[in-house]
Design an enzyme around this catalytic site. Structure first.
Site, PDB file in Angstrom:
ATOM      1  N   GLU A 115       6.765  -1.161   2.420  1.00 21.98           N
ATOM      2  CA  GLU A 115       6.035  -2.439   2.375  1.00 21.98           C
ATOM      3  C   GLU A 115       5.450  -2.680   0.983  1.00 21.98           C
ATOM      4  O   GLU A 115       5.421  -3.805   0.492  1.00 21.98           O
ATOM      5  CB  GLU A 115       4.936  -2.444   3.440  1.00 21.98           C
ATOM      6  CG  GLU A 115       5.523  -2.490   4.852  1.00 21.98           C
ATOM      7  CD  GLU A 115       4.469  -2.371   5.932  1.00 21.98           C
ATOM      8  OE1 GLU A 115       3.803  -1.311   5.996  1.00 21.98           O
ATOM      9  OE2 GLU A 115       4.288  -3.330   6.688  1.00 21.98           O
ATOM     10  N   GLU A 135       7.547   2.921  11.767  1.00 19.70           N
ATOM     11  CA  GLU A 135       6.293   2.793  12.532  1.00 19.70           C
ATOM     12  C   GLU A 135       6.474   2.907  14.040  1.00 19.70           C
ATOM     13  O   GLU A 135       5.600   3.426  14.738  1.00 19.70           O
ATOM     14  CB  GLU A 135       5.603   1.456  12.206  1.00 19.70           C
ATOM     15  CG  GLU A 135       4.891   1.420  10.865  1.00 19.70           C
ATOM     16  CD  GLU A 135       5.792   1.078   9.689  1.00 19.70           C
ATOM     17  OE1 GLU A 135       7.031   1.045   9.851  1.00 19.70           O
ATOM     18  OE2 GLU A 135       5.253   0.838   8.598  1.00 19.70           O
TER      19      GLU A 135
HETATM   20  N1  COA Z   1       0.679  10.316   6.129  1.00 17.15           N
HETATM   21  C1  COA Z   1       0.029  11.479   5.970  1.00 17.15           C
HETATM   22  N2  COA Z   1       0.615  12.601   5.533  1.00 17.15           N
HETATM   23  C2  COA Z   1       1.927  12.527   5.222  1.00 17.15           C
HETATM   24  C3  COA Z   1       2.668  11.356   5.369  1.00 17.15           C
HETATM   25  C4  COA Z   1       1.993  10.204   5.839  1.00 17.15           C
HETATM   26  N3  COA Z   1       2.609   9.031   5.993  1.00 17.15           N
HETATM   27  N4  COA Z   1       3.947  11.599   5.009  1.00 17.15           N
HETATM   28  C5  COA Z   1       4.001  12.884   4.632  1.00 17.15           C
HETATM   29  N5  COA Z   1       2.775  13.448   4.755  1.00 17.15           N
HETATM   30  C6  COA Z   1       2.382  14.820   4.446  1.00 17.15           C
HETATM   31  C7  COA Z   1       2.850  15.802   5.533  1.00 17.15           C
HETATM   32  O1  COA Z   1       1.954  15.809   6.619  1.00 17.15           O
HETATM   33  C8  COA Z   1       2.868  17.090   4.743  1.00 17.15           C
HETATM   34  O2  COA Z   1       1.529  17.543   4.586  1.00 17.15           O
HETATM   35  P1  COA Z   1       1.196  19.133   4.783  1.00 17.15           P
HETATM   36  O3  COA Z   1       2.034  19.818   3.727  1.00 17.15           O
HETATM   37  O4  COA Z   1      -0.275  19.198   4.518  1.00 17.15           O
HETATM   38  O5  COA Z   1       1.629  19.489   6.186  1.00 17.15           O
HETATM   39  C9  COA Z   1       3.316  16.650   3.337  1.00 17.15           C
HETATM   40  O6  COA Z   1       3.038  15.240   3.255  1.00 17.15           O
HETATM   41  C10 COA Z   1       4.798  16.849   3.098  1.00 17.15           C
HETATM   42  O7  COA Z   1       5.524  16.183   4.140  1.00 17.15           O
HETATM   43  P2  COA Z   1       6.577  16.913   5.115  1.00 17.15           P
HETATM   44  O8  COA Z   1       6.638  16.132   6.381  1.00 17.15           O
HETATM   45  O9  COA Z   1       6.262  18.366   5.206  1.00 17.15           O
HETATM   46  O10 COA Z   1       7.900  16.728   4.243  1.00 17.15           O
HETATM   47  P3  COA Z   1       9.401  16.687   4.797  1.00 17.15           P
HETATM   48  O11 COA Z   1      10.266  16.786   3.599  1.00 17.15           O
HETATM   49  O12 COA Z   1       9.590  17.676   5.897  1.00 17.15           O
HETATM   50  O13 COA Z   1       9.579  15.232   5.455  1.00 17.15           O
HETATM   51  C11 COA Z   1       9.301  12.829   5.567  1.00 17.15           C
HETATM   52  C12 COA Z   1       9.501  14.084   4.652  1.00 17.15           C
HETATM   53  C13 COA Z   1       9.058  11.656   4.623  1.00 17.15           C
HETATM   54  C14 COA Z   1      10.558  12.598   6.387  1.00 17.15           C
HETATM   55  C15 COA Z   1       8.088  13.067   6.498  1.00 17.15           C
HETATM   56  O14 COA Z   1       6.980  13.485   5.708  1.00 17.15           O
HETATM   57  C16 COA Z   1       7.659  11.866   7.284  1.00 17.15           C
HETATM   58  O15 COA Z   1       8.328  11.506   8.255  1.00 17.15           O
HETATM   59  N6  COA Z   1       6.526  11.216   6.907  1.00 17.15           N
HETATM   60  C17 COA Z   1       5.950  10.150   7.642  1.00 17.15           C
HETATM   61  C18 COA Z   1       6.718   8.856   7.416  1.00 17.15           C
HETATM   62  C19 COA Z   1       6.112   7.747   8.246  1.00 17.15           C
HETATM   63  O16 COA Z   1       6.153   7.744   9.470  1.00 17.15           O
HETATM   64  N7  COA Z   1       5.541   6.769   7.557  1.00 17.15           N
HETATM   65  C20 COA Z   1       4.988   5.605   8.172  1.00 17.15           C
HETATM   66  C21 COA Z   1       3.532   5.716   8.318  1.00 17.15           C
HETATM   67  S1  COA Z   1       2.872   4.233   9.033  1.00 17.15           S
END
Ligand code: COA
Length: 260
Positions: A115, A135
């Site tokens: 966004e 989302e």
């Molecule tokens: N909010 C808060 N924390 C987030 C985040 C978010 N949107 N996206 C990633 N993080 C954090 C993770 O919790 C993790 O923190 P930690 O190391 O303290 O546990 C860190 O960032 C690394 O992310 P991780 O999930 O371990 O990396 P990955 O390579 O396994 O996966 C993604 C990458 C992008 C696929 C995954 O982080 C993800 O799905 N994020 C959320 C995306 C999302 O739903 N966004 C919309 C929000 S409205």
């Protein structure tokens, strides 16, 4: 204002803003949004700034969304306020910025991250970037203008598909469907964005501002879709599915939705 979550540097009349929370994949927490709002307001009123380059720190993420841990316990009213404040102070402020804002998408641009990129006037993506609006996996809908801006960029069919499947797409597909302007190798991302902004810098500043304003007015309609999005986003916070989706993310497990 001293920034803790973003880097902001003015060089050769370009303002370089970098979201700098790489350990959290540059997720947008409240402080980051406040700092971004401040930097964008500065870009708008400073005569020295002729363009803005917005990117994320590191090479893994542009922005992986709003910070899920912050809104996990929010209620309907708080959810609605979250969307409204963010839209007004950051996302609409970028879209309406009088200086051209180019997003250099250097990795994941998900949820609020996509966004944010869509609020920018131009998007250049690294070939490694991945984009999506996940989302609904959290029991939510996009709340920072995503339902409106994605639809404007790619059309209703593709927008609904991307939002309801929550699937990420590649940079190559994003270019094909009009979501990004151009895809380049990651190593050339910043120089490509600079090349564009330096070209715009040669043009008449008032005409550039007028063009942004006029293009933004395209498609203005009586029903305010942004307002519908804010209300529907808020309502999601009253559902059990939202509680389940967010808990599942934070507990690192798969969500099981019941439709309540
Ligand atoms: N909010 C808060 N924390 C987030 C985040 C978010 N949107 N996206 C990633 N993080 C954090 C993770 O919790 C993790 O923190 P930690 O190391 O303290 O546990 C860190 O960032 C690394 O992310 P991780 O999930 O371990 O990396 P990955 O390579 O396994 O996966 C993604 C990458 C992008 C696929 C995954 O982080 C993800 O799905 N994020 C959320 C995306 C999302 O739903 N966004 C919309 C929000 S409205």
């Amino acid at each position: 204002m001293t920034y803790q979550n973003i880097l902001s540097e003015l060089r050769d009349n370009l303002l370089y803003i970098t979201i700098n929370r790489a350990a959290k994949l540059n997720a947008l927490n409240k402080e980051t949004l406040v700092e971004l709002a401040d930097a964008i307001a500065f870009a708008g009123h400073s005569d020295e700034v002729r363009g803005v380059l917005l990117t994320g720190a590191g090479d893994k993420a542009f922005v992986a969304g709003a910070d899920i841990s912050e809104f996990a316990n929010s209620n309907v009213e708080e959810g609605e306020n979250l969307a409204r404040n963010g839209q007004v102070t950051v996302f609409d402020a970028i879209a309406n910025c009088t200086k051209p804002v180019v997003a250099a998408i250097n990795g994941f641009a998900l949820g609020g991250g996509l966004e944010l990129a869509m609020a920018c006037h131009i998007r250049i993506a690294a070939d490694t970037a991945k984009m999506g609006l996940p989302e609904v996996t959290l029991g939510l809908i996009p709340g920072y203008g995503g339902t409106q801006r994605l639809t404007a960029l790619v059309g209703k069919g593709r927008a609904i598909e991307m939002i309801v499947t929550a699937e990420m797409i590649s940079a190559e597909k994003a270019e094909r469907i009009g979501l990004v302007n151009e895809v380049v190798p990651l190593s050339e991302l910043i120089s490509k964005a600079e090349e564009l902004l330096n070209k715009i810098k040669l043009r008449a500043p008032l005409a550039v501002t007028a063009a942004i304003k006029a293009v933004n007015a395209a498609g203005d309609v009586i029903i305010n879709g942004y307002e519908v999005e804010i209300e529907e986003f808020g309502k999601c916070f009253g559902t059990a599915d939202f509680q389940e989706g967010v808990s599942a993310f934070l507990e690192k497990r798969k969500a099981v939705f019941n439709g309540n």
